[in-house]
Design a protein around this motif. Structure first.
Motif, PDB file in Angstrom:
ATOM      1  N   HIS A  12      54.736 -51.181  25.606  1.00 49.00           N
ATOM      2  CA  HIS A  12      53.612 -52.597  25.884  1.00 49.00           C
ATOM      3  C   HIS A  12      52.427 -52.405  24.682  1.00 49.00           C
ATOM      4  CE1 HIS A  12      55.614 -53.329  29.850  1.00 49.00           C
ATOM      5  NE2 HIS A  12      55.586 -52.011  29.674  1.00 49.00           N
ATOM      6  N   ALA A  13      52.898 -51.415  23.607  1.00 51.58           N
ATOM      7  CA  ALA A  13      51.015 -51.276  22.948  1.00 51.58           C
ATOM      8  C   ALA A  13      51.073 -52.337  21.606  1.00 51.58           C
ATOM      9  CB  ALA A  13      51.490 -50.456  22.057  1.00 51.58           C
ATOM     10  N   LEU A  14      50.181 -53.009  21.585  1.00 49.59           N
ATOM     11  CA  LEU A  14      49.947 -53.778  20.936  1.00 49.59           C
ATOM     12  C   LEU A  14      48.198 -53.246  20.058  1.00 49.59           C
ATOM     13  CD1 LEU A  14      50.566 -56.735  23.524  1.00 49.59           C
ATOM     14  CD2 LEU A  14      51.670 -56.763  21.247  1.00 49.59           C
ATOM     15  N   TRP A  15      48.731 -53.489  18.865  1.00 39.33           N
ATOM     16  CA  TRP A  15      47.266 -52.821  17.935  1.00 39.33           C
ATOM     17  C   TRP A  15      45.815 -53.342  17.370  1.00 39.33           C
ATOM     18  CZ3 TRP A  15      47.170 -47.660  18.760  1.00 39.33           C
ATOM     19  CH2 TRP A  15      48.561 -46.621  19.531  1.00 39.33           C
ATOM     20  N   THR A  38      28.668 -44.318  12.719  1.00 35.62           N
ATOM     21  CA  THR A  38      29.434 -44.055  12.854  1.00 35.62           C
ATOM     22  C   THR A  38      30.002 -44.243  14.017  1.00 35.62           C
ATOM     23  OG1 THR A  38      28.992 -43.006  14.915  1.00 35.62           O
ATOM     24  CG2 THR A  38      27.576 -41.758  13.050  1.00 35.62           C
ATOM     25  N   LEU A  39      31.236 -43.517  13.997  1.00 32.74           N
ATOM     26  CA  LEU A  39      32.553 -43.790  14.813  1.00 32.74           C
ATOM     27  C   LEU A  39      32.009 -44.018  16.573  1.00 32.74           C
ATOM     28  CD1 LEU A  39      35.030 -41.082  14.474  1.00 32.74           C
ATOM     29  CD2 LEU A  39      35.668 -43.819  13.315  1.00 32.74           C
ATOM     30  N   ARG A  40      31.058 -43.939  16.677  1.00 33.26           N
ATOM     31  CA  ARG A  40      30.738 -44.209  17.741  1.00 33.26           C
ATOM     32  C   ARG A  40      29.993 -45.835  17.718  1.00 33.26           C
ATOM     33  NH1 ARG A  40      28.043 -40.940  21.769  1.00 33.26           N
ATOM     34  NH2 ARG A  40      27.621 -39.212  19.761  1.00 33.26           N
ATOM     35  N   ASP A  41      29.929 -46.432  16.810  1.00 34.05           N
ATOM     36  CA  ASP A  41      30.021 -48.034  16.188  1.00 34.05           C
ATOM     37  C   ASP A  41      30.916 -48.922  16.213  1.00 34.05           C
ATOM     38  OD1 ASP A  41      26.469 -48.202  16.132  1.00 34.05           O
ATOM     39  OD2 ASP A  41      27.341 -46.342  14.264  1.00 34.05           O
ATOM     40  N   LEU A  42      31.703 -48.390  16.789  1.00 30.07           N
ATOM     41  CA  LEU A  42      32.916 -48.959  17.223  1.00 30.07           C
ATOM     42  C   LEU A  42      32.928 -49.831  18.752  1.00 30.07           C
ATOM     43  CD1 LEU A  42      35.710 -46.463  14.796  1.00 30.07           C
ATOM     44  CD2 LEU A  42      35.099 -49.657  14.928  1.00 30.07           C
ATOM     45  N   ILE A  43      33.275 -48.724  19.523  1.00 34.41           N
ATOM     46  CA  ILE A  43      32.907 -48.619  20.982  1.00 34.41           C
ATOM     47  C   ILE A  43      31.737 -50.181  21.331  1.00 34.41           C
ATOM     48  CG2 ILE A  43      31.674 -48.344  23.428  1.00 34.41           C
ATOM     49  CD1 ILE A  43      31.667 -45.259  21.930  1.00 34.41           C
ATOM     50  N   PRO A  44      31.013 -50.612  20.724  1.00 36.08           N
ATOM     51  CA  PRO A  44      30.717 -52.139  20.698  1.00 36.08           C
ATOM     52  C   PRO A  44      31.557 -53.388  21.134  1.00 36.08           C
ATOM     53  CG  PRO A  44      29.100 -51.436  19.539  1.00 36.08           C
ATOM     54  CD  PRO A  44      30.020 -50.577  19.963  1.00 36.08           C
ATOM     55  N   TRP A  45      33.036 -52.872  20.131  1.00 34.61           N
ATOM     56  CA  TRP A  45      34.007 -53.681  19.784  1.00 34.61           C
ATOM     57  C   TRP A  45      35.005 -53.591  20.605  1.00 34.61           C
ATOM     58  CZ3 TRP A  45      33.777 -58.044  16.432  1.00 34.61           C
ATOM     59  CH2 TRP A  45      32.669 -57.053  15.578  1.00 34.61           C
ATOM     60  N   LEU A  46      34.985 -52.511  21.420  1.00 33.16           N
ATOM     61  CA  LEU A  46      36.513 -52.765  21.684  1.00 33.16           C
ATOM     62  C   LEU A  46      36.674 -53.198  23.730  1.00 33.16           C
ATOM     63  CD1 LEU A  46      36.124 -47.829  23.018  1.00 33.16           C
ATOM     64  CD2 LEU A  46      37.447 -49.960  21.016  1.00 33.16           C
ATOM     65  N   ASP A  47      35.957 -54.149  23.979  1.00 34.76           N
ATOM     66  CA  ASP A  47      35.608 -54.876  25.249  1.00 34.76           C
ATOM     67  C   ASP A  47      36.309 -56.640  24.047  1.00 34.76           C
ATOM     68  OD1 ASP A  47      34.765 -53.541  26.362  1.00 34.76           O
ATOM     69  OD2 ASP A  47      32.430 -54.584  26.977  1.00 34.76           O
ATOM     70  N   TYR A  48      35.499 -56.328  23.085  1.00 40.84           N
ATOM     71  CA  TYR A  48      36.909 -57.633  21.947  1.00 40.84           C
ATOM     72  C   TYR A  48      37.873 -57.256  21.710  1.00 40.84           C
ATOM     73  CZ  TYR A  48      37.158 -59.828  17.313  1.00 40.84           C
ATOM     74  OH  TYR A  48      37.319 -60.746  16.134  1.00 40.84           O
ATOM     75  N   VAL A  49      38.530 -56.107  21.034  1.00 39.60           N
ATOM     76  CA  VAL A  49      39.717 -55.978  21.329  1.00 39.60           C
ATOM     77  C   VAL A  49      40.219 -55.796  22.954  1.00 39.60           C
ATOM     78  CG1 VAL A  49      40.909 -54.289  20.304  1.00 39.60           C
ATOM     79  CG2 VAL A  49      39.341 -54.153  19.586  1.00 39.60           C
ATOM     80  N   GLN A  50      39.907 -55.818  23.769  1.00 38.06           N
ATOM     81  CA  GLN A  50      40.508 -55.645  24.820  1.00 38.06           C
ATOM     82  C   GLN A  50      40.805 -57.431  25.547  1.00 38.06           C
ATOM     83  OE1 GLN A  50      38.607 -53.633  28.420  1.00 38.06           O
ATOM     84  NE2 GLN A  50      40.463 -53.328  28.519  1.00 38.06           N
ATOM     85  N   GLY A  56      45.416 -51.005  21.822  1.00 36.46           N
ATOM     86  CA  GLY A  56      45.461 -49.754  21.411  1.00 36.46           C
ATOM     87  C   GLY A  56      44.416 -50.206  19.244  1.00 36.46           C
ATOM     88  N   ILE A  57      44.047 -48.976  19.399  1.00 39.47           N
ATOM     89  CA  ILE A  57      42.882 -48.907  18.189  1.00 39.47           C
ATOM     90  C   ILE A  57      43.588 -48.120  16.985  1.00 39.47           C
ATOM     91  CG2 ILE A  57      40.883 -48.764  17.320  1.00 39.47           C
ATOM     92  CD1 ILE A  57      40.733 -50.104  18.970  1.00 39.47           C
ATOM     93  N   ALA A  58      43.697 -48.528  16.372  1.00 37.60           N
ATOM     94  CA  ALA A  58      44.810 -47.712  14.998  1.00 37.60           C
ATOM     95  C   ALA A  58      43.446 -47.723  14.391  1.00 37.60           C
ATOM     96  CB  ALA A  58      46.291 -49.126  14.445  1.00 37.60           C
TER      97      ALA A  58
END
Length: 415
Positions: A12-15, A38-50, A56-58
Motif C-alpha cells: 500500500h506504500a506510495l512515496w 530544519t527537518l521540522r519545517d517539513l511538517i507543514p507539508w505533511l498534510d499536503y502529502v496526505q 510515505g516520505i522518502a
C-alpha cells in the motif's frame, strides 16, 4: 539466495521523494554549516502529502556531510544544516500522527574523503573519479558492522525503510552480510537499492534487498512518449512483467538525479500519460517533489548542475504558484485510483493493441483487471470496456474511443 519477501505494508506504500537540503534551502556547497530551516519545517507539508494520497516520505540524505549530502562525514548525526536529532524526532512524530512512513537515504558505498575514519574504512580509491568521495572497503568486517549499526540506529529512531545509494557499485554479497542482522531487530523494514543497469532480479536475489530502482521503465516512459515510440514502452513493460516474478520494483518518473519529466517532454501535454502508466502498472511508486506541480528542471554535468532539479520549496503549500494546481489534482485522481486498487502493486501488463502513438493494455491481478488506453499523437484509440474510471473517452455500447492526445482507464467489459 532467494529474494527477501517485502513487508506486507509495502503493498500500500506510495512515496513522496524529497531532497531535504534543497527543499529547505540549505547551502549545498557546504560553506554555510547552519540553516534557517530544519527537518521540522517539513511538517507543514505533511498534510499536503496526505491530501495528495501518498503515505510515505522518502528523504534524501540527512546525515552530517561535506556538501550535497552524498559525502557523509558522520552517519550518526543529523546534518547541522538540517537541524538536530530533536528536529528529526519531531518530524517522525508528526508522520506517525498521520500514518506516514519514513525512508532514509543510506550512502554506504562511499564517504567524504575527510570523514574522520576514512583511512581505516576505505579502499584508498575515489568513487567514480570524485576526489572528495572515498570508496568504502566492502570486504572489511568493520564496514559491515558500521552499516549494520547505522541502519539499526535510525530504524530504532523511527525510520521504516532504507534506500541504499549507489547499490549498483557495491557487491551484492556485502548486503547479504549486512541485512540479516538488521532484519533480526527490525523485520518490518523495507530496503530498496539504487541500481541503474544490470540484472535486477539477480541483484535482488543475491543481495537480500527487497527491491531496486526501475530505471529501465523510467527511461522508456519519457523517451517512448517524447519520441512517439510506444513500442519502447511496451517492450519495457514486458521486461517489467518478468521482474515481478522475483520482486516488486521501485517505480518513478523523476528523482533527484535526472532531468524533470516536464523538461524531458518539453511541455505538459504528455505528463498525464506518464502518470497513468506509473499508477497502473506493478511497482512501488514514488513521486519526486515538484513533479506533482509539473515543475521543470534540467540536470547539467557541471558544478551545481543538480540545483535546478533540487529546488527550494516555500514554507507552506499555500505559497506554491497556482499554475501547477491542475497537475496536483490529476495526481490526486490517479493516486486515488491506485489506492482503491491495491492489487496493482503486483499487476502484470497484457498488451491489447500497439502502434507508434497508441497503446492499450490490460493491468492484471489475480482476480482483477483494468483497461488502460493511451493516445499520444493524432490518432484515436478504441477499446472495449465496462465503465470509465478516469480520463476522457466517448462510449458507444461497450466500445470506448479515446480521442487523439487523450487517455482513459476503464473497467473490463462485462462477461
Amino acid at each position: 539466495m532467494a529474494a527477501h519477501r517485502e513487508p506486507e505494508w509495502v503493498e500500500h506504500a506510495l512515496w513522496w521523494h524529497v531532497y531535504p537540503l534543497g527543499f529547505l534551502g540549505a547551502d549545498t556547497t557546504g560553506a554555510v554549516r547552519s540553516g534557517s530551516r530544519t527537518l521540522r519545517d517539513l511538517i507543514p507539508w505533511l498534510d499536503y502529502v496526505q491530501a495528495l494520497g501518498l503515505n510515505g516520505i522518502a528523504l534524501g540524505p540527512i546525515f552530517e556531510s561535506a556538501t550535497h549530502g552524498y559525502d557523509t562525514r558522520d552517519y550518526f548525526r543529523i546534518d547541522s544544516r538540517l537541524g538536530s536529532e530533536e528536529d528529526f524526532a519531531a518530524l517522525v512524530a508528526a508522520c506517525r500522527e498521520r500514518g506516514l512512513r519514513i525512508q532514509l537515504d543510506g550512502v554506504f558505498n562511499h564517504i567524504a574523503a575527510d570523514h574522520p575514519d576514512a583511512g581505516g574504512l576505505t579502499t584508498g580509491s575515489s568513487f567514480e573519479g570524485h576526489d572528495r568521495l572515498a570508496e568504502l572497503d566492502h570486504s572489511s568486517p568493520d564496514v559491515v558492522r558500521l552499516v549494520q549499526d547505522v541502519m539499526v540506529h535510525w530504524l530504532a529512531r523511527g525510520a521504516d525503510s532504507w534506500r541504499l545509494d549507489a547499490a549498483y557499485a557495491v557487491p551484492p554479497a556485502f548486503w547479504s552480510q549486512v541485512l540479516p542482522a538488521v532484519r533480526e531487530q527490525h523485520p518490518d523494514a523495507y530496503v530498496m537499492g539504487e541500481v541503474i543497469h544490470g540484472d535486477y532480479p539477480a541483484i535482488v536475489s543475491s543481495s537480500g534487498m527487497d527491491s531496486v530502482t526501475q530505471y529501465e521503465l523510467w527511461k522508456a516512459i519519457w523517451s517512448g512518449l517524447r519520441d512517439q515510440n510506444l513500442f519502447e514502452l511496451a517492450h519495457a513493460l514486458q521486461r517489467h512483467n518478468t521482474f515481478l516474478d522475483t520482486f516488486v520494483p521501485w517505480t518513478f518518473t523523476g528523482n533527484h538525479d535526472v532531468t524533470r519529466l516536464a523538461t524531458q517532454l518539453d511541455g505538459d501535454a504528455l505528463l498525464p500519460h506518464a502518470l497513468v502508466v506509473l499508477m497502473t502498472v506493478g511497482g512501488t511508486p514514488a513521486i519526486y517533489y515538484g513533479d506533482e506541480q509539473a515543475f521543470r528542471g534540467l540536470k547539467e554535468e557541471r558544478e551545481g548542475g543538480d540545483d535546478a532539479i533540487r529546488p527550494q520549496f516555500p514554507s507552506a503549500p499555500g505559497e506554491l504558484a497556482a499554475e501547477g494546481e491542475w497537475m496536483y489534482r490529476l495526481h490526486q485522481e490517479l493516486i486515488g485510483l491506485r489506492r482503491r486498487h491495491p492489487w496493482l502493486h503486483r499487476a502484470r501488463v497484457e498488451q491489447l493493441s500497439l502502434a507508434n502513438t497508441t497503446f492499450a493494455y490490460r493491468a492484471v491481478g489475480e482476480n482483477e483487471s483494468l483497461i488502460v488506453a493511451l493516445s499520444i499523437g493524432d490518432d484515436p484509440i478504441t477499446v472495449s470496456g465496462g465503465e470509465l474510471l478516469c480520463g476522457n473517452a466517448a462510449q458507444r455500447g461497450d466500445q470506448f474511443e479515446v480521442a487523439p492526445g487523450n487517455w482513459a482507464v476503464l473497467t473490463p467489459p462485462a462477461g
